[in-house]
Design an enzyme around this catalytic site. Structure first.
Site, PDB file in Angstrom:
ATOM      1  CG  ASP A  11      -2.017  -1.045   1.110  1.00 15.91           C
ATOM      2  OD1 ASP A  11      -2.266  -1.517  -0.015  1.00 15.91           O
ATOM      3  OD2 ASP A  11      -2.623  -1.410   2.130  1.00 15.91           O
ATOM      4  CD  GLU A 130     -11.211  -0.953  -1.158  1.00 16.55           C
ATOM      5  OE1 GLU A 130     -12.125  -0.155  -0.857  1.00 16.55           O
ATOM      6  OE2 GLU A 130     -10.111  -0.587  -1.605  1.00 16.55           O
TER       7      GLU A 130
END
Lengths: 249, 208
Positions: A11, A130
């Site tokens: 990330d 997600e």
């Protein structure tokens, strides 16, 4: 059964690799290129760069170091975060990425998946989902787990496949960053309804978590375990083989 | 004049191929210029995307003519992924479409041969099995894993031209070909770590 891919998920925020919990509360880990190169040398199967703020602030920060990293990393590289047009996709792929992961832009305009896979080829189009668990279903979120879409994850995954996605990256927001195991129920609920490969992400904190998920997975994304040096990738893969999980070494 | 050219026609991951050659200390020129192509010792044909669109782009730039002319002048050609598929006579992706026709055989859909219901696209690292009847790709690569991402695959007519297989869907598919002057890889040697780089190096050494 095919061997599974062990993928490192990096990330990115600004010019740093970061790690959050439930996709929030971010901690700095280090330099994206150095970390990716280190993981490549250790034998990672694939790398995902996910720009965690690009879709929120409507900007692209990531391309500048994709090129740097891609010139020295000879495994597939997927880039996500803030991809919202064919130009964005081409820009990322021309800078050395192999695939893009699309979430927000696909939710806002599902036809973008079709447009992208027709123009670029579905092998480069990963739809990122997600997932947050509710009592009896999972809901798809976007903008890095902040916004509700109202979409049922399984329906949305099927729709993404129909529209031409080449792979799915499914992240359990509930499990993400906790290092307490993956949402296997989610993977089991979704895997037989989908024919394209699934990269499953969120919750790996030790080798047992990979071991128990592997029978249902095509690819597992790992972050904390490698970021915090709890496992060396090559040693980790050797241990998986000893447990009967087929991986590349 | 560059010895090695990578065809730049809008459908290939030129950056990755060029980077992998850099890593091997091999220089190459990305180009679509006719004279540079016909005078190259080795032409690399990359490719990602759809067969029909890529062939159309190649034809529009007259690169098909350039490749054929270069082959007559003893150039060698290396096709990667979709570039490998384009070496064949035809593909059934989105209807029947003609390829370059340099290698006998057809490109078929993995869906047709998927008896064991593998996931398609076939994405991931698969061990290659060396074809002993071909024997150009070294036997030391037998069982080594390389990275695949594809939904179609060529079926070569001449089995001896096939240098490696992989198992897919309960059958064996043709993952690469090696002939005297033409090589093709369904997998991505430029994305297959050290094994891929070594296969790329050995193949270039073999060709030129």
């Amino acid at each position: 059964m095919h061997n599974i891919r062990i993928i490192a998920r990096l990330d990115i925020k600004g010019d740093k690799v970061v790690k959050g919990i439930n996709l929030e509360g971010i901690r700095k880990i280090g330099n994206p290129k150095e970390i990716a190169l280190n993981y490549y040398t250790q034998g990672i199967d694939e790398i995902i760069y996910m720009d965690v703020v690009a879709s929120l602030y409507e900007r692209n920060t990531i391309t500048k170091f994709i090129k740097d990293a891609a010139s020295k990393i000879f495994v597939p590289l997927t880039v996500g975060g803030g991809i919202r047009s064919l130009n964005d996709i081409r820009n990322v792929l021309n800078n050395g990425a192999d695939k893009v992961a699309i979430n927000t832009a696909a939710i806002k305009n599902p036809n973008f998946i079709k447009e992208a896979s027709n123009a670029i080829g579905s092998q480069s189009i990963v739809v990122s989902i997600e997932a947050k668990k509710h009592t009896n279903y999972w809901e798809a979120y976007y903008d890095n787990g902040r916004e509700k879409s109202g979409l049922d994850v399984i329906n949305w995954a099927q729709k993404a496949q129909e529209l031409g996605a080449g792979e799915l990256l499914i992240t359990s927001v509930d499990k993400e960053g906790l290092e307490k195991g993956m949402d296997i129920d989610l993977l089991v609920a979704i895997r037989d309804k989908i024919k394209i490969p699934i990269i499953f992400s969120g919750g790996v904190g030790n080798i047992e978590h990979v071991n128990e998920t592997a029978p249902y997975a095509d690819a597992i994304a790992v972050a904390s375990l490698f970021h915090y040096n709890k496992e060396k990738i090559n040693e980790f893969k050797k241990k998986l083989i000893k447990k009967g999980i087929e991986v590349r070494i | 004049m560059s010895d090695i050219v990578i065809l730049d026609y809008g459908y290939g991951n030129l950056f990755s191929i060029k980077s992998s050659l850099n890593e091997l200390g091999i220089s190459a020129l990305c180009t679509k210029q006719f004279d540079k192509i016909i005078n190259a010792k080795l032409i690399i044909l990359p490719g990602v995307g759809s067969f029909y669109q890529a062939m159309k782009a190649v034809e529009k730039l007259h690169l098909d003519t350039a490749i054929k002319k270069a082959l007559k002048k003893k150039s060698k050609i290396l096709g990667i992924c979709l570039g490998y598929q384009m070496l064949f006579e035809q593909s059934e992706e989105f209807g029947i479409n003609k390829g370059l026709g340099l290698i006998k055989g057809k490109v078929i859909s993995l869906n047709k041969i998927n008896k064991s219901r593998n996931r398609i696209p076939n994405v991931g690292w698969r061990p290659i099995l060396i074809n002993k009847n071909n024997n150009i790709l070294a036997e030391s690569f037998n069982g080594k894993m390389v990275y695949f991402v594809h939904s179609f695959v060529p079926r070569a007519t001449v089995e001896k031209e096939v240098s490696s297989f992989i198992k897919f869907g309960g059958t064996k598919i043709h993952s690469s070909i090696h002939t005297n002057n033409i090589v093709g890889f369904q997998f991505h040697p430029e994305k297959s770590g050290n094994v891929g780089l070594q296969i790329l190096k050995d193949t270039i050494d073999y060709l030129i």
